[in-house]
Write an enzyme that holds these catalytic residues in place. Structure first.
Site, mmCIF file in Angstrom:
data_model
loop_
_atom_site.group_PDB
_atom_site.id
_atom_site.type_symbol
_atom_site.label_atom_id
_atom_site.label_comp_id
_atom_site.label_asym_id
_atom_site.label_seq_id
_atom_site.Cartn_x
_atom_site.Cartn_y
_atom_site.Cartn_z
ATOM 1 N N GLY A 386 5.443 -5.955 -4.010
ATOM 2 C CA GLY A 386 5.703 -6.156 -2.591
ATOM 3 C C GLY A 386 6.516 -5.022 -2.015
ATOM 4 N N PRO A 387 6.733 -5.043 -0.719
ATOM 5 C CA PRO A 387 7.486 -3.978 -0.053
ATOM 6 C C PRO A 387 8.941 -3.962 -0.510
ATOM 7 C CG PRO A 387 6.261 -5.338 1.522
ATOM 8 C CD PRO A 387 6.227 -6.050 0.227
ATOM 9 N N PRO A 388 9.659 -2.883 -0.219
ATOM 10 C CA PRO A 388 11.087 -2.847 -0.572
ATOM 11 C C PRO A 388 11.883 -3.901 0.187
ATOM 12 C CG PRO A 388 10.239 -0.639 -0.082
ATOM 13 C CD PRO A 388 9.179 -1.602 0.328
ATOM 14 N N GLY A 389 12.889 -4.441 -0.473
ATOM 15 C CA GLY A 389 13.808 -5.354 0.187
ATOM 16 C C GLY A 389 13.358 -6.791 0.256
ATOM 17 N N GLY A 391 13.193 -8.819 -2.401
ATOM 18 C CA GLY A 391 13.878 -9.622 -3.408
ATOM 19 C C GLY A 391 13.252 -9.581 -4.783
ATOM 20 N N LYS A 392 12.540 -8.521 -5.131
ATOM 21 C CA LYS A 392 11.900 -8.458 -6.457
ATOM 22 C C LYS A 392 12.939 -8.358 -7.574
ATOM 23 C CE LYS A 392 9.528 -4.800 -5.331
ATOM 24 N NZ LYS A 392 9.989 -4.665 -3.951
ATOM 25 N N SER A 704 -10.209 -0.742 6.840
ATOM 26 C CA SER A 704 -10.040 -1.933 7.671
ATOM 27 C C SER A 704 -9.914 -1.609 9.154
ATOM 28 C CB SER A 704 -8.799 -2.711 7.206
ATOM 29 O OG SER A 704 -7.641 -1.914 7.374
ATOM 30 N N LYS A 747 -0.373 -8.036 7.286
ATOM 31 C CA LYS A 747 -0.848 -7.662 8.625
ATOM 32 C C LYS A 747 -0.526 -8.751 9.637
ATOM 33 C CE LYS A 747 -4.616 -4.791 6.817
ATOM 34 N NZ LYS A 747 -6.077 -4.617 6.697
#
Length: 815
Positions: A386-389, A391-392, A704, A747
């Site tokens: 997932g994107p940064p920040g 919570g990974k 897309s 999106k």
């Protein structure tokens, strides 16, 4: 183990078991003794020895009866017969307690010793067999028959005697501290009978075996028995000598090492070197013994430690080898029991640490439940993508806290050397194990949650090797129980480690490596979720970071919502936390300057600390004219909106594309133009169509943008603007079909953040709406598209008359 002694003491009484008697009492009793019959002799029982003919042997006497018997024989100048006791522990013996074959001979010397012990020297003369025990004497008396010694020499007897001599000489040479004259004595014996009895007397075997030889009257058979016994003893002596030589060699080597080490210690002392080194080496040896290494590793470590002891501590190899042994002792080799997993506790920990992410938490709990029911099973490796920040990394920390394990993180971003994973070979100074083994050393236990952070940012393989390929062994449960680090050079068990990976994108992860992981997507948060996360976690964390108490500064929910909507545009909450930190620092400065707490931060106070709003709703402005459509894009940091602008100018029918478009988007633009020409029916040979995607410094690509490009071109050609509250995504074919895409959740959240109210998606992506948060689904209207006609009906402000789109293309043109 002895073969024979130089003199063997025959004991008729090994320990005094009765009192009284003595020499004077025996002499007094002998004065009244009656005469012995002609064929009778006095008998003396022997406890654990056999007397042979032709042998001169000493005998120790302790029992009063035996003392009296021998004194009577000496006084009367009579021979004495010696018989072996069956049970050597008995003091009072009778006919049934003795063997009935023995040896008789005169007493050649009598010596009175101390403690009631009497010593005699007896010369064995001949064998005898007891015929009858007689009564009436204070000692044992029996009628006997003398066994004549066979002296006839045949070829068989002479051959046996010669073989026995050779074996006896060989045995003498194998014995230590034996005079050389004994060999000459053996070789000088001519009588086979005397030779057999002498060797049988001296050979170190059980008394029962000697008694058996004594009772063998046939000389050939007697020689065979003695040869067999002597052959067995020779083999034992040979083996004993070999063992002794090896032991002596090892002892000499250890003694030599001790002397050399002592000399080295004195040399080091003269050179002023500290004795602390010896103590440290001993500590290292103790650490090796206590490390609990597997047997193979223990042998390897002991071998390397012996090498270390032979080295000079001033050399570079000494320091390298010592560091290597310290690494071996500090690794968690021992398999300690895994901490029990409490699913209810794990659920509470996940809920306390993270807001939302219900689907992610459920999958983690399923993973932990499987580990609880099957601790030794081969669970999949979880990869949070997932994107940064979003919570990974904190999810990995929560898993460690929920399972009671240690947490270690290995950053893989920018790692381009295989040695960072597998370790450096011990061929030069400064070599170290890989990051995996280093993390295990820091953890100090094999029960650890090991997070491989940013696995998508591994460097490409080159002359340094491929780190991605090195990770295949680490993450494969079929192989990692014998992971071999180049530095260690021995196998290390990683099967009990709980591996968790993180990644921003999946495209850069090599296929074989991705195949070993279970991907769990964390797309991002809605604005409402961000406000809740800020309220529950971020505000409290920033208060502590800036030295503020809970009652000194507060921030309203409206202010948090404004920060989320006007000052940040991200999928995660990292920028949000930074902005909250700026607000709290401003409040801390006010309190430090004398303002009275508590300080409440509202919407109107944000501009003072954060400045003017950074993000505005540009959708209405951008789409107020024909030729502009709002698309939805996916980026590594989450979803985003993308404006497609189209314009026409006089020309020759060319298509002009700008905005750093990739090859895929260029092809989508070409397909959208062809489809728009077919739909409009206008001649375009005298105009040029220019399609531009703003933010030209940012490269853009992806499959897309077809629907958005077609809608922008259709809006341009018909002069009808696109609705400002509509965003769209999807690819188109030349037949006008809308094809599915990926990243629906990202999106959709991007459209919600930008103020969009209607989102157009391919109908084949309807199943992906389940991943969209409920709050987003309630606020957005979703229009599912089968073809471009559906897109035009929804997107254009005025409903156009849309002709049927049937371009003259074959099936091969379908994208």
């Amino acid at each position: 183990m002895k073969f024979w002694p130089t003199m063997q003491v025959r004991s008729g009484d090994d320990a005094p078991r009765t009192s009284g008697g003595g020499a004077s009492a025996a002499a007094q009793a002998s004065s009244t003794l009656k005469r012995l019959p002609q064929d009778a002799i006095i008998l003396v029982p022997l406890r654990e020895s056999v007397l042979f003919p032709g042998v001169l042997s000493p005998v120790t006497l302790r029992r009063p009866a035996t003392v009296a018997a021998v004194q009577e024989a000496v006084k009367s100048e009579l021979p004495v017969g010696f018989l072996l006791q069956r049970d050597p522990t008995k003091d009072e013996v009778g006919a049934d307690d003795l063997y009935w074959v023995g040896t008789q001979g005169p007493v050649v010397r009598y010596i009175t010793g101390q403690d009631d012990a009497h010593h005699v020297v007896v010369q064995g003369e001949s064998r005898f067999r007891v015929l009858e025990f007689l009564e009436g004497w204070p000692f044992l008396v029996a009628r006997v028959a003398t066994i004549e010694q066979q002296e006839a020499k045949t070829q068989g007897i002479e051959a046996r005697a010669l073989q026995l001599k050779e074996q006896a000489v060989e045995a003498i040479k194998l014995l230590p501290h034996v005079p050389d004259e004994l060999t000459s004595v053996v070789q000088g014996i001519d009588s086979p009978a005397v030779l057999a009895d002498m060797v049988a007397n001296l050979v170190d075997v059980k008394v029962e075996e000697k008694q058996d030889i004594l009772e063998t009257f046939d000389l050939s058979r007697r020689l065979d028995k003695v040869i067999d016994l002597l052959a067995a003893r020779v083999q034992v002596l040979k083996l004993s000598r070999e063992i002794g030589e090896k032991t002596k060699a090892q002892f000499d080597e250890r003694q030599r090492e001790h002397v050399l080490r002592e000399q080295l210690r004195q040399i080091q002392k003269e050179l002023g070197e500290s004795d602390d080194t010896a103590a440290e080496v001993e500590e290292l040896k103790a650490a090796i013994d206590k490390a609990g290494m597997p047997e193979e590793v223990q042998k390897h470590a002991s071998k390397e430690f012996k090498r270390l002891q032979r080295m000079s501590e001033g050399g570079g190899e000494y320091a390298m080898l010592r560091t290597y042994l310290e690494w071996l002792t500090e690794l968690p080799w021992q398999q300690v029991p895994q901490p029990p997993i409490d699913i209810a506790q794990a659920r509470r920990v996940l809920d306390d640490d993270h807001f939302g992410l219900d689907k992610i938490k459920r999958r983690i709990l399923e993973y932990l439940a499987v580990r609880k029911l099957n601790p030794n099973g081969k669970s999949p490796v979880l990869c949070f993508s997932g994107p940064p920040g979003v919570g990974k990394t904190s999810l990995g920390q929560s898993i460690a806290r929920a399972t009671g394990r240690e947490f270690q993180r290995v950053a893989l971003g920018g790692v381009h050397d295989e040695a960072e994973i597998r370790g450096h070979r011990r061929t030069y100074l400064g070599a170290l194990p890989g990051n995996i083994i280093q993390a295990m050393r820091r953890a100090g236990t094999s029960n650890v949650v090991l997070m491989l952070d940013e696995i998508d940012k591994l460097g490409a393989g080159g002359f340094h090797g491929d780190p991605g390929s090195a990770l295949l062994e680490v993450l494969d449960p079929e192989q990692n129980h014998k992971f071999r680090d180049n530095y260690l050079g021995v196998d290390f068990d990683l099967s009990r480690v709980m591996f968790i990976c993180t990644a921003n994108v999946l495209d850069t992860i090599p296929g074989p490596l991705r195949d070993r992981m279970e991907i769990i997507q964390l797309p991002g948060y809605t604005e409402e979720e961000k406000v809740q996360i800020a309220r529950r976690y971020l505000v409290r964390r920033q208060l502590e970071a800036n030295g503020l108490q809970q009652d000194q500064a507060t921030i309203t929910d409206a202010a948090l919502a404004t920060i989320v909507g006007d000052y940040t545009r991200e999928a995660g909450v990292r920028s949000l936390e930074r902005e909250i930190g700026s607000v709290m620092r401003h409040a801390a400065m006010q309190i430090a300057e004398g303002s009275t707490p508590p300080i409440t931060i509202d919407v109107n106070d944000l501009a003072e600390s954060l400045g003017p709003r950074r993000f505005e709703n540009e959708v209405k402005l951008r789409t107020s004219v024909p030729g502009v459509a709002t698309g939805l894009a996916w980026t590594p940091v989450g979803g985003d909106i993308l404006f497609i602008e189209a314009s026409k100018v006089p020309g020759g029918g060319r298509l002009i594309l700008t905005g750093q478009l990739g090859d895929v988007m260029k092809e989508s633009a070409q397909a959208a133009l062809t489809l728009a020409k077919t739909w409009s029916g206008d001649a375009m040979d005298k105009i040029d169509i220019h399609v531009h995607v703003p933010a030209g410094a940012t490269p853009k690509d992806g499959p897309s943008a077809g629907v958005a490009m077609f809608v922008a071109l259709a809006s341009l050609l018909k002069g009808r603007p696109v609705r400002s509250d509509v965003a769209m995504t999807g690819e188109v074919s030349l037949r006008g079909l809308v094809l599915p895409i990926g990243g629906v959740k990202e999106k959709t959240l991007a459209a919600l953040r930008a103020g969009i109210t209607t989102v157009m998606l391919p109908r084949r992506n309807e199943k992906d709406l389940e991943d969209v948060p409920k709050e987003a689904r309630e606020k957005l209207k979703f229009v599912l598209l089968d073809n471009v006609e559906d897109a035009l009906k929804c997107a254009l402000e005025e409903d156009p008359v849309v002709p049927s789109v049937e371009p003259a293309v074959g099936e091969a043109a379908v994208a």
